[in-house]
Design an enzyme around this catalytic site. Sequence first.
Site, PDB file in Angstrom:
ATOM      1  N   GLU A 242      86.207 -15.988  76.620  1.00 25.79           N
ATOM      2  CA  GLU A 242      86.369 -17.087  75.747  1.00 25.79           C
ATOM      3  C   GLU A 242      88.093 -17.198  75.476  1.00 25.79           C
ATOM      4  OE1 GLU A 242      81.846 -16.831  74.124  1.00 25.79           O
ATOM      5  OE2 GLU A 242      83.491 -16.998  72.826  1.00 25.79           O
TER       6      GLU A 242
ATOM      7  N   SER B 274      79.552 -18.651  76.476  1.00 25.17           N
ATOM      8  CA  SER B 274      77.993 -18.217  77.161  1.00 25.17           C
ATOM      9  C   SER B 274      78.174 -16.582  77.247  1.00 25.17           C
ATOM     10  CB  SER B 274      78.093 -18.933  78.422  1.00 25.17           C
ATOM     11  OG  SER B 274      78.218 -20.293  78.561  1.00 25.17           O
ATOM     12  N   GLU B 275      78.054 -15.965  75.977  1.00 26.85           N
ATOM     13  CA  GLU B 275      78.157 -14.309  76.235  1.00 26.85           C
ATOM     14  C   GLU B 275      77.197 -13.803  77.124  1.00 26.85           C
ATOM     15  OE1 GLU B 275      78.467 -15.961  73.343  1.00 26.85           O
ATOM     16  OE2 GLU B 275      80.206 -15.605  72.738  1.00 26.85           O
TER      17      GLU B 275
ATOM     18  N   ASP C 231      80.095  -8.860  67.106  1.00 25.77           N
ATOM     19  CA  ASP C 231      79.010  -9.600  66.228  1.00 25.77           C
ATOM     20  C   ASP C 231      78.004 -10.580  67.455  1.00 25.77           C
ATOM     21  OD1 ASP C 231      81.326  -9.814  64.769  1.00 25.77           O
ATOM     22  OD2 ASP C 231      79.806  -9.687  62.997  1.00 25.77           O
TER      23      ASP C 231
ATOM     24  N   HIS D 292      80.907 -12.152  61.470  1.00 26.70           N
ATOM     25  CA  HIS D 292      82.007 -11.954  62.390  1.00 26.70           C
ATOM     26  C   HIS D 292      82.984 -10.681  61.852  1.00 26.70           C
ATOM     27  CE1 HIS D 292      81.445 -16.122  63.481  1.00 26.70           C
ATOM     28  NE2 HIS D 292      82.494 -15.982  64.385  1.00 26.70           N
TER      29      HIS D 292
END
Lengths: 815, 404
Positions: free
Chosen positions: A493, A523-524, A549, A591
Amino acid sequence: MPKSIIIEPEKVFAESSIHFSDIPVNAYHTDLSAFSQSDLLAIWEDMCAIREFETVLNEIKLKQTYRGITYNHAGPAHLSIGQEASAVGMAFGLTPDDHIYGSHRSHGEILAKAFSAIRQLSDARLLEIMQGYRDGAILGPVETRYSGAVKELAFRFFVYGAYSEIFARETGLNRGLGGSMHAFFAPFGIYPNNAIVGGSGSLAPGAALFKRVNRKPGIVVANIGDASFGCGPVWEGITFASMDQYRSLWDEALGGGLPILFHCMNNHYGMGGQPCGETMGCRFIARIGAGVNPDQMHAERVNGYDPLAVIDAFRRKKRVLLEGKGPALLDTITYRISGHSPSDASSYRAKEEIERWAQADSIEAFRREMEESGALPADKLDSARDRVRAMVFEMFSLAADLEASPRISLDSELVGEVMFSNRRVEKFDDRAPEFLQDPAANSRVQQIRGKIRTPLDQGKPVPKMKAYNVRDAIFEAMLHRFAIDPTMIAFGEENRDWGGAFAVYRGMTELLPYHRLFNSPISEAAIVGAAVGYGLEGGRVVAELMYADFMGRAGDEIFNQLSKWQAMSAGQLPLPVVLRISVGAKYGAQHSQDWTALAHHIPGLKVVYPVTPYDAKGMMNAALAGSDPVIFFESQKIYDYGELFMESGVPEGYYEIDLAEPSVKRKGQDLTIITLGPALYTAIAAADNLAAQFGLSAEVIDLRSVNPLNYAPLVESVRRTGKVLLVSDSVERGSVMQTVASNLTQLAFDSLDGPPVVVGSRNWITPAAELEATFFPQPGWLLDAIHERILPLKGYRPGTNQTLGELARRASLGI
Amino acid sequence: MTPVEVPKVGNTVEECIVGEWRKKKGDEVTEGEVIAEIETDKTSFEITAPVSGTLLEIFFQQGDLVPVFTTLCVIGEPGENTGTLGPATAAAPADTPSQGPIPVPAGSAVGVAAASPVGSSPDLQAPAAALSPRAQRFAAEHNFSPGTIAGSGPGGRVLEADLRAAYAAAPAATAAPAPERVSNIRETIARRMRESLSTTAQYTMHTSAGAGGLLALRARFKASPGMGSITIGDMVLFCVVKALQEIPALNAEFIEGRIVRHTEINLGFACDTDRGLFVPVVKQCQKLAIQEISAKVAQLAKQAVQGNIPPDDLKGATFTVSNLGSLGIEGFTPILNSPQVGILGVGAIQLKPVRINGGIALIDSIGLSLTCDHQVIDGAPGARFLQVLAGKIEKVEELCAVGT
């Protein structure tokens, strides 16, 4: 976010509507003239062979015996009796260059693909493949019992290898380490099946990406079920595969959209739940295509019980994909007579339904069609069917025979040996690596050239802006490999244009063409899945997760795919994937977490966490020269830190650091502090304090590596000092440091003056940045812990409660 | 690398005590060179280097008790890692009751700073003044049991540094010497003496014999070539041989309820050494002339004192003689060298008044103390032997003239 694509308010607010076009359902009309007699015979034989293959397994599962052979198959067997026509139709028009990725129910698919490939390959090539595959380990038992045509030998070879694999024998396609649900055979274009539902949905886009980036021929087919469209990774895979940029931003010469076909083997059931009418709302999987992109993924719904309809659909989709208009979606209607698995009592469907589908059996229907049209006479059909049945049964008997087809022995170390490939690969292809500009002219490269690479500049500390820092180190290492390995790509990203959220990639946008550095969607699962698929195909890839995270978002891809394919393929497929994961700071509960423990716990991953420029460059270099998946943790706290330890500075040239080696950052005699991550700097501050106030000299050792880990330097230090404290920023419970402490206790017990003490963050959510000092280990905490549990410090008053009583209290409260 | 093991010197030897190290860690050694001594319950033995090289590591110190076949040290090239060859743990010798738990009064922790904050529950801390593993290892390696000691670790834990400090200060600090561990040899002597006294019915008879003949013969020997080293003691031994030949009942052993009569006369003679009492044996004395006996005694005594007497020369005695005359002892009660039935103690030569021809004369007289086992030898037979022996001694000049 390319500036070339402008978002115009006027256009955005104009009135309009979104149009859809009809999606064809069962639009095929039979045209036998498109097929030769031998084509039709081949289709018939393959369907019969698959039916027999599955029937054997069904019988021995239920009755433990089949035609005189008794065998107890202990493992899984998800059979596809009834779906033969779809499998054969799929494979008919595919070449060995077309790669299929499957599901847990893919016996039929891999057999069909193998038969199809065998018919297309020359005898010479077939012999080369069979003799070369693991030095003829699978061919051996087969060819001693058969001396006919090469093609027939090849059919037997594959059926035998497949049965052996299912029965966990060493003569299996994956040496028995993959089993029914993970079998594959790359030379025929058969890539791994996946026991995780929809697993291929996020991996296959990566394989298609590989073909596109490296200009390889062929398409990629993901054979997944209807219920798998409920899985996030499948949707993410579709999203990743359908990005506009392939056609709008990438070099046209590459070929356009990803050559991937999402092939839904729609047999109307998940395990027992019914997507159509119960667990999903789209009724037809093909409808999904309409929601994805203006091309509607060229979606169609076809009759999977008619092999000719499937062949026709595949012909047209393949052409569309090769024209660069992919991705495509095919909703193939089929049905399985057999249960989900042998333990399926079919309590979820009516007996009448099964009977009606048995009546509609595709093999019998095809037979009638052949006879009625005169294309193939009954006796030819019968003799062909008998022949392939006999062949399949023969191979089953051979595979069931423990003497001819042994298993690896119970005390074999084979699995351990294939967990990591530990190879050095300079490059995976020989073409010239592509750049948009000469690296020497790149602005970032020039900026780095002007930076100070040593801890001191003429005796004085280096100001932050002038220091060669951790970002620069990672950049340099990646640039080195980008310039050598043409297959190497990076994505994640905000990687392009933004230069990465933490500026590691600044300058790379100008340097690299789109296909070597691009932005992925948020979209990990697809990010990691595509990296896995790309690696399985034989390319080097660096994917990024912006925050540790977010590992949960890519959980299956990291823990079930990335970590396991090398071993499940018995070492036949490498995974040269580096997954850069950035550990947050000051960004709150979701995070700022350090999840090194999760990567540490799951076998099959190399995990490192360098926190100095020297370590980062050397370890990234080593990771990029290897063949194993490496989780490369980075800390947002210290991206801008210069090199503070290596007096000679960070070398400009190339060097590697062994990925298992801890590093003594400061030598000392009185006690050992072992660190992981940016806690190194906390430990240094504590060590300074110990020296100044208490005259104690602490030895500080940075692990750098989580797995593998060489304990020798740690043991040597503890043997000398007798006292050891371990600290990292991850929460204390279940942290990597607990494992290290436990092992050190074993390894150095008699040298210990006190137990190893682990200091970590509180077992809480991370509070806001302003309150971080209550959560993360501070230098004072280390002194407190030393004072309470290792060596009382003269006149010291602890600031926090590091007593054993507190440890027990917190544990009982679960915090 | 070559490990050097403790050899099994003698069939019954199970463990040895490490004696003096002739070489130290880091020294160069050549093949065949003596590097250390070890001591069994009967003798001591030299360890020689099996190969040339550097003495890399020594695992046991002088005084350590080590089982046979244990690796004592390692010879190799500098830099080689000897870690795997040493003892798994530096275990303290097992048979030492003085190495018990070290009592420490609770609360004696010196050096602990301000009290721990509330929340430190006492039952989570180790027992007061427990030793850390490192401290325990130090104690074992240095054979050090310091008694009360203050620990500077958390909760009073005793750390290596605490032991190290106590060890350095030890000689001045201890009021009473720590109980001493006995050597193998001493332990053997103690055991055998106890057993002798508890399994036999010992009694001792004292008499004396005129020593004029002994003295005169000694003067004559001194003047004869090759005979000058024959001592009074040698002559007494010679006489004992003759007496035993006349009264063989004393040349016997009482073993498991049976009298074992010996035809050979093997005389054991007590020999005092730095390491304790040794009893070398002159075999087949009945065949030996006095000068032969004397030479044999001298040789065996020398070996015993030096510590390299062969184990076989300490075995097989049928009768024992113990001579304390040179130390001024007039008479004593020697303890039987069980299972022998008799042992003779020889005392000093003194002036004694006797009646002669109606008058009183003063003559030189040598003390003789015979201990017998009453289980076998009654008082009268025992006394008769003494009488015969005394007679031999008084007529020693004739005996030697005959036996030369």
